[in-house]
Structure formats: C-alpha cells, structure tokens
Design an enzyme around this catalytic site. Sequence first.
Site, PDB file in Angstrom:
ATOM      1  N   ARG A  57       0.831  -1.210   0.000  1.00  0.00           N
ATOM      2  CA  ARG A  57       0.000   0.000   0.000  1.00  0.00           C
ATOM      3  C   ARG A  57       0.861   1.255   0.000  1.00  0.00           C
ATOM      4  NH1 ARG A  57      -1.821   1.842   4.533  1.00  0.00           N
ATOM      5  NH2 ARG A  57      -2.409  -0.155   5.424  1.00  0.00           N
ATOM      6  N   TYR A 110     -13.317  18.556 -15.252  1.00  0.00           N
ATOM      7  CA  TYR A 110     -13.777  17.191 -15.482  1.00  0.00           C
ATOM      8  C   TYR A 110     -14.987  16.892 -14.581  1.00  0.00           C
ATOM      9  CZ  TYR A 110     -13.651  12.088 -15.526  1.00  0.00           C
ATOM     10  OH  TYR A 110     -13.986  10.767 -15.630  1.00  0.00           O
ATOM     11  N   ASP A 182      -4.642  20.175 -13.666  1.00  0.00           N
ATOM     12  CA  ASP A 182      -4.921  18.868 -14.258  1.00  0.00           C
ATOM     13  C   ASP A 182      -4.444  18.925 -15.711  1.00  0.00           C
ATOM     14  OD1 ASP A 182      -6.085  16.690 -15.614  1.00  0.00           O
ATOM     15  OD2 ASP A 182      -7.837  16.650 -14.311  1.00  0.00           O
ATOM     16  N   LYS A 207      -5.833   7.887 -19.344  1.00  0.00           N
ATOM     17  CA  LYS A 207      -6.095   8.439 -20.672  1.00  0.00           C
ATOM     18  C   LYS A 207      -4.835   8.348 -21.550  1.00  0.00           C
ATOM     19  CE  LYS A 207     -10.003   9.337 -18.711  1.00  0.00           C
ATOM     20  NZ  LYS A 207     -10.285  10.632 -18.108  1.00  0.00           N
TER      21      LYS A 207
HETATM   22  C1  LIG Z   1     -10.691  11.005 -16.887  1.00  0.00           C
HETATM   23  C2  LIG Z   1     -10.235  12.263 -16.267  1.00  0.00           C
HETATM   24  C3  LIG Z   1     -10.065  12.361 -14.880  1.00  0.00           C
HETATM   25  C4  LIG Z   1     -10.355  11.200 -13.951  1.00  0.00           C
HETATM   26  O1  LIG Z   1      -9.505  10.109 -14.178  1.00  0.00           O
HETATM   27  P1  LIG Z   1      -9.921   8.597 -13.830  1.00  0.00           P
HETATM   28  O2  LIG Z   1      -8.650   7.850 -14.113  1.00  0.00           O
HETATM   29  O3  LIG Z   1     -11.065   8.217 -14.709  1.00  0.00           O
HETATM   30  O4  LIG Z   1     -10.305   8.570 -12.396  1.00  0.00           O
HETATM   31  C5  LIG Z   1      -9.625  13.562 -14.362  1.00  0.00           C
HETATM   32  N1  LIG Z   1      -9.389  14.622 -15.159  1.00  0.00           N
HETATM   33  C6  LIG Z   1      -9.558  14.575 -16.484  1.00  0.00           C
HETATM   34  C7  LIG Z   1      -9.275  15.787 -17.303  1.00  0.00           C
HETATM   35  C8  LIG Z   1      -9.981  13.403 -17.094  1.00  0.00           C
HETATM   36  O5  LIG Z   1     -10.166  13.357 -18.416  1.00  0.00           O
END
Ligand SMILES: *Cc1c(COP(=O)(O)O)cnc(C)c1O
Length: 399
Positions: A57, A110, A182, A207
């Site tokens: 962890r 998001y 982000d 992504k």
């Molecule tokens: C998909 C996404 C997230 C969240 O990510 P997960 O891996 O699905 O939890 C956060 N910010 C952006 C811009 C995203 O496209």
Amino acid sequence: MKEAKIGTRAIWAGEQDQLAFGATQVPVVHSVSFGYDDMDEWYDVAIGKKAGHIYGRNTNPTVQAFEAKIKDLEVAEAATSFSTGMAAISNTLGTFLVPGDRIVSIKDTYGGTNKIFTEFLPRQQIDVVLCDTGDHATIEKEVAKGCKVLYLETPTNPTVKITDIKRMAHAGKEAGALVIVDNTFATPINQNPLALGADLVIHSATKYLGGHADALGGAVCGSAELVEEIYHYREINGATMDPMAAYLLLRGMKTLKLRVDKQCENAMAIAKYLQTVDVVDSVYYPGLEDHPGNEIAAEQMKQYGGMLSFAVKGGVDTVRHLLPKLNYANRAANLGSVETIVGPSRTTSHVECTPEERAAMGIPEGLIRYSAGIEDIEDLVEDLEQAFQSLPTSQFVTA
Ligand SMILES: *Cc1c(COP(=O)(O)O)cnc(C)c1O
C-alpha cells in the site's frame, strides 16, 4: 535524464533502478509485503532511512518505476501515484484543504472533479468558488480575495477551453495559494504546467499516458515537500496504484510521444474537415484560429492536443443516427486511446446535468466529443464522410 528530449525520456526514464536479473523490462512485482532477516535493516527501511519496500500500500518497485517516469516527463522534483485519476485529485485536495478553507476553480473541470467541488467539499465547510472558464479577470479577482488552492484544468472538457497557466499561477502565488493543474488533456508532451509556474500537476494516467484504454491510474508531480505530504495522505487512505496497472502504463508511456504527435495531427485535420461539413454547426479545437483560446494555446502548448468537439444540426436525433455509423470509433466514455473515441457530452462528461444546465454551460445537446486516435487520417475522414452521407436529408432542411 533531463538532458535527452522528451520522446527519448518517455522510453528510457525511470526504469533503470527497478531492473533485476539483467532483464531489460521492469518486472511486475505482485508481492504485497517485503521481508527482512535483519531487524535493524527492516527498521531503517520502515523509518525511511534506507531505500526499500515494506508493504504494497506504501510502495512497490513497479509502481515506483511509473512514478519515476512521469516525474521525469513533467520535469518535477517528485511524483506519486494513485489507483485512478480521481483518486489523485481527491487525495491531493484532501491533503491540503481543511474546514474553513476556500478554493477557486473553473466551471468546466472534469465531471468527477466538478462533483467534488459541488457535492463533497461544501459539506466539509470548504468554500468553493467556480468561475467561468477562460474569464481570467474574474479568476484573478476571486484568487486575490484569498484562497488556499487555485485549481485549473486546460484544455477542458468538452469544448476544449484554454486557461492561461502562467498568468493564473502568478495570481495564485501573489495570494499565497497552491496552484494545481490537471494536465490530462495536454499530456507532458504538449504542456508542462510546473514550468509555467504551477505547484502541482495532476494526471489521469488512464487516458493518454497509458494510451490503450486497459489500465486505470493517476499521478501527481511537484516539489519533494508537497509530494511527500500527498504521498503520506494516500498511503494511509489507501488509493494505491496496482502493480499490473503500473506495468501497463509504463509500457504505454514508451510510445507517448509517437501517439500524441499523431493524435494532434489527426485532431487538427479532423477539425478542419468538420468545418467544411454542412451538418456541422460549430467545431471546437484550440488549433483553429477562431477558437477563443487559440493564442494562449499557441503560447503555452507545443501542439493543440488530440481532443476536439463539434455540434451537429438536428441535435440528439442527428447524434443518434451518426455515431453508430462510424466504423473506426469506439462509442465510449473514455479518451486518449490509440483508437478514436466518440461520445455525446450529454451521455459522457455531462450526463449528470439537465439539458438546461448543459445549455447554461454552453454545451449544445448535439455536441459530440471526439478523441482522435492514431489511425490513418484518410480512413478517419472517409469514415466521417460516409456517416454524414448516411444521414436522412429531411433532418436538416430546417437547420
Ligand atoms: C478522466 C479524467 C479524470 C479522472 O480520471 P480517472 O482515471 O477516470 O479517475 C480527471 N481529469 C480529467 C481531465 C480526465 O479526463
């Protein structure tokens, strides 16, 4: 490996320390615990005096290689990882925000992030101020009133709006705020928020970093001091990245530069093509000169990214006809993969909103999000062409 170019670093960085038995690839270490015969050595590792692992962890060799690679790509002092992108976001906010704090952000974050802002933070007595995305003056004004965190995302979902990171980071610094960005849509190939003045950069590794839609993960990069605090919060709260996911993400990241370059090239070509289509009302892509964020994007991004969106005449009816006709696109709530992915915003990123709310956010019911894959561009354009041609013309006589 900061002297090499980013495509080279995407391949080589972060892996050397974790190779064993002369293997050229990082192993997937599934062991949950790590044993010690020497009690003093065990103690030294446990208190962090000596490098090593204690329990999965907290740390794991495969996961550490992933962290070392993303840290290198974002040119950060340190990085830590999470089970998902949302875990990266919630744990980072959880590390720094306490009741009575104030956070300033934008309306177009998001969907999951927006839920944290509107549902979870307020019930902890954290004051959340969401400004119109791209309204730099208002963000500056709100930040100047004082806040613990300024949270940004650029480009945004789904209309790919652009925020000036350098200008906002400056405003944040003046107010003594922690500036968090982000960077999921841009990727480290196109944008490095830390170099533009941000304190922390967050990724949904699910992504573009992974790029194959087969592993969930998240990351945060920044100074050793901040990342250590976030790591501590995460190791206790338990949103740890799985070693198998780390392995898949590491493998994906080796081709990050190749994939993202191709995705940007394809997105630009698709955006230009869509502008010539009668049924298409509007095209949103920061690489187009008529996009309101075009100038700032040119300034702070190396390329304009692989994400675009477009609105079709006839709204939901047209979307319902059009999307199933595409041969080379997954219809799914994901983005950044090697395959092209399409989805209506009303089903994907903004499914929780009412049509009125979406309209207020500037999201037409006929808006389609398009995540360009790495297919040959001729095939993608032809695929869209045949799908448009298959639409019943009666639908558009009034449009
Ligand atoms: C998909 C996404 C997230 C969240 O990510 P997960 O891996 O699905 O939890 C956060 N910010 C952006 C811009 C995203 O496209």
